[in-house]
Write an enzyme that holds these catalytic residues in place. Structure first.
Site, PDB file in Angstrom:
ATOM      1  N   MET A   1       0.859  -1.179   0.000  1.00  0.00           N
ATOM      2  CA  MET A   1       0.000   0.000   0.000  1.00  0.00           C
ATOM      3  C   MET A   1       0.894   1.227   0.000  1.00  0.00           C
ATOM      4  SD  MET A   1      -3.288   0.349   2.525  1.00  0.00           S
ATOM      5  CE  MET A   1      -2.317   0.601   4.013  1.00  0.00           C
ATOM      6  N   HIS A   2       0.746   2.065  -1.019  1.00  0.00           N
ATOM      7  CA  HIS A   2       1.632   3.223  -1.089  1.00  0.00           C
ATOM      8  C   HIS A   2       1.004   4.463  -1.695  1.00  0.00           C
ATOM      9  CE1 HIS A   2       1.907   1.903  -5.271  1.00  0.00           C
ATOM     10  NE2 HIS A   2       2.390   3.097  -5.542  1.00  0.00           N
ATOM     11  N   ARG A   3      -0.170   4.348  -2.316  1.00  0.00           N
ATOM     12  CA  ARG A   3      -0.716   5.495  -3.035  1.00  0.00           C
ATOM     13  C   ARG A   3      -1.140   6.603  -2.070  1.00  0.00           C
ATOM     14  NH1 ARG A   3      -0.909   5.013  -8.294  1.00  0.00           N
ATOM     15  NH2 ARG A   3      -0.629   2.903  -9.136  1.00  0.00           N
TER      16      ARG A   3
ATOM     17  N   ARG B   1       6.841   5.592   2.476  1.00  0.00           N
ATOM     18  CA  ARG B   1       5.784   6.598   2.661  1.00  0.00           C
ATOM     19  C   ARG B   1       4.741   6.095   3.658  1.00  0.00           C
ATOM     20  NH1 ARG B   1       4.085  10.084  -1.770  1.00  0.00           N
ATOM     21  NH2 ARG B   1       2.363  11.385  -1.056  1.00  0.00           N
TER      22      ARG B   1
ATOM     23  N   ASP C   1      -2.528  -1.681  -3.720  1.00  0.00           N
ATOM     24  CA  ASP C   1      -2.991  -0.567  -4.542  1.00  0.00           C
ATOM     25  C   ASP C   1      -2.016  -0.324  -5.698  1.00  0.00           C
ATOM     26  OD1 ASP C   1      -0.850   0.662  -3.263  1.00  0.00           O
ATOM     27  OD2 ASP C   1      -2.077   2.046  -2.089  1.00  0.00           O
TER      28      ASP C   1
END
Length: 385
Positions: free
Chosen positions: A222-224, A257, A300
């Site tokens: 998950m990074h968006r 992030r 994602d």
């Protein structure tokens, strides 16, 4: 070929990589250019957009990529700063090496930046992975995709719907070539070299016995920004993942992030170390091994939607849209958005055996790069005639 383009075949194909997804796409292309008869000379340019140079080095090693002849060492920054800095540093390299064309892949800032410099100087541009659309202009990658496709000269698509998107946007059909998916070229070439999930967990001090759960395990990425930059959204997703972990253990490859925001928002208490293995960013061979052995993947990421389809592993995509619709229409991907109920239902379907089985799409056969090299040769020759 656009008006003002330089005479083709007078120099190398200048191949651009900037961030992690580019490496997997460029590796098979470079091999195919070298293997083509006659060979097409290439020159690899790394813009340095990827913030983790250590991870970049590991990916080059894993994929058998040659060391780049040019590294622009741009580093991180806002979208505007990063795009402008790539353009500023790329122009002298373009002037010095006088390539026959510039070949860009994917949709990162480096893709658009190098494309803009090249087309304004009359150098032909080929875009690999053209025509993919999420229809979400809030995604920076969507802007990069649309603008690159508008000005590139040769566009290589991974699925047939991409050509329809391009035609709707006024791109002439003769500029488009359906070649297949180079990401899958890398996957198939490296699957047998993938590192086992157990070895990956051991390397990070985690107990591989976790992988022996009766339901198997799930991989999470998950990074968006839309998922991890807002405290309320990130909390909601971590809460539902914690609930999923009561049904099967999770191996969570944490993007920097995401890790930073978990700490910043004080959400570390939502991660249960007994059921959620939190790993740092993983190398390519580690990720392939983790995915190949997983019961499911929750992500994602655009690339993982494709890779899970090729591996036959069910994928739940925590986004409201996808630029890779073929993974939903034909593959193993299900869009669940950020709705906890939809995510939990998707997990239930997979665990109960009613989830998607899918099939491998057309031309995802490990030979896309060969087709690109062959077409590029003929296209450049036609431009030189």
């Amino acid at each position: 070929m656009s008006q003002g383009s330089q005479t083709a075949l007078t120099g190398p194909v200048m191949c651009i990589v900037g961030a992690r997804p580019n490496f997997m796409k460029m590796a098979p292309i470079l091999r195919a250019l070298a293997a083509h008869q006659p060979p097409l000379a290439s020159l690899l340019v790394h813009t340095g957009q990827h913030y983790d140079q250590g991870m970049s080095h590991q990916l080059f090693e894993d994929l058998g990529l040659p060391r780049p002849e040019i590294n622009l060492e741009v580093g991180s920054g806002s979208h505007a700063v990063q795009t402008a800095e790539v353009m500023r540093r790329f122009e002298p390299a373009l002037d010095e090496h006088k390539p026959s064309c510039v070949l860009v892949v994917g949709d990162v800032n480096s893709t658009l930046a190098c494309t803009l410099v090249a087309v304004k100087k009359g150098v032909p541009v080929a875009h690999v992975e053209a025509g993919l659309r999420s229809w979400d202009r809030k995604m920076p990658e969507e802007i990069n995709r649309v603008l690159t496709d508008q000005v590139a000269d040769r566009l290589y698509t991974t699925e047939r719907s991409a050509a329809d998107n391009l035609l709707r946007e006024g791109v002439a059909a003769e500029r488009v070539c359906f070649a297949g998916n180079v990401m899958i070229d890398s996957l198939l070439a490296n699957r047998d070299k993938a590192r086992s999930a157990a070895d990956t967990l051991r390397a990070h001090g985690a107990d591989p016995a976790l992988l022996g759960h009766p339901a198997g395990y799930a991989v999470v990425t998950m990074h968006r920004p839309s998922n991890v930059d807002d405290a309320v959204t990130l909390r909601s997703l971590l809460e539902v993942l914690r609930e999923v972990s009561t049904r099967l253990p999770l191996v969570f490859a944490l993007h920097p992030r995401t890790r930073s925001n978990i700490d910043r928002f004080g959400l570390g208490g939502l991660t249960d170390p007994a059921r959620m293995v939190m790993l740092p960013p993983q190398g390519y061979l580690e990720m392939v091994g983790l995915m190949a052995g997983a019961t499911m993947v929750l992500t994602d990421s655009g690339g993982l939607q494709e890779e899970t389809t090729a591996l036959g592993v069910p994928c739940l995509t925590m986004r409201e849209n996808t630029e890779r619709p073929i993974t939903v229409e034909q593959g193993t991907n299900t869009m669940v958005g950020r709705d906890p109920a939809a995510i939990l239902q998707g997990v239930t379907d997979i665990l109960e055996g009613t989830g998607k089985r899918g099939r491998v799409p057309e031309l995802w056969d490990g030979r896309a790069a060969e087709r690109i090299a062959a077409d590029l040769w003929h296209w450049l020759r036609a431009g030189a005639a």
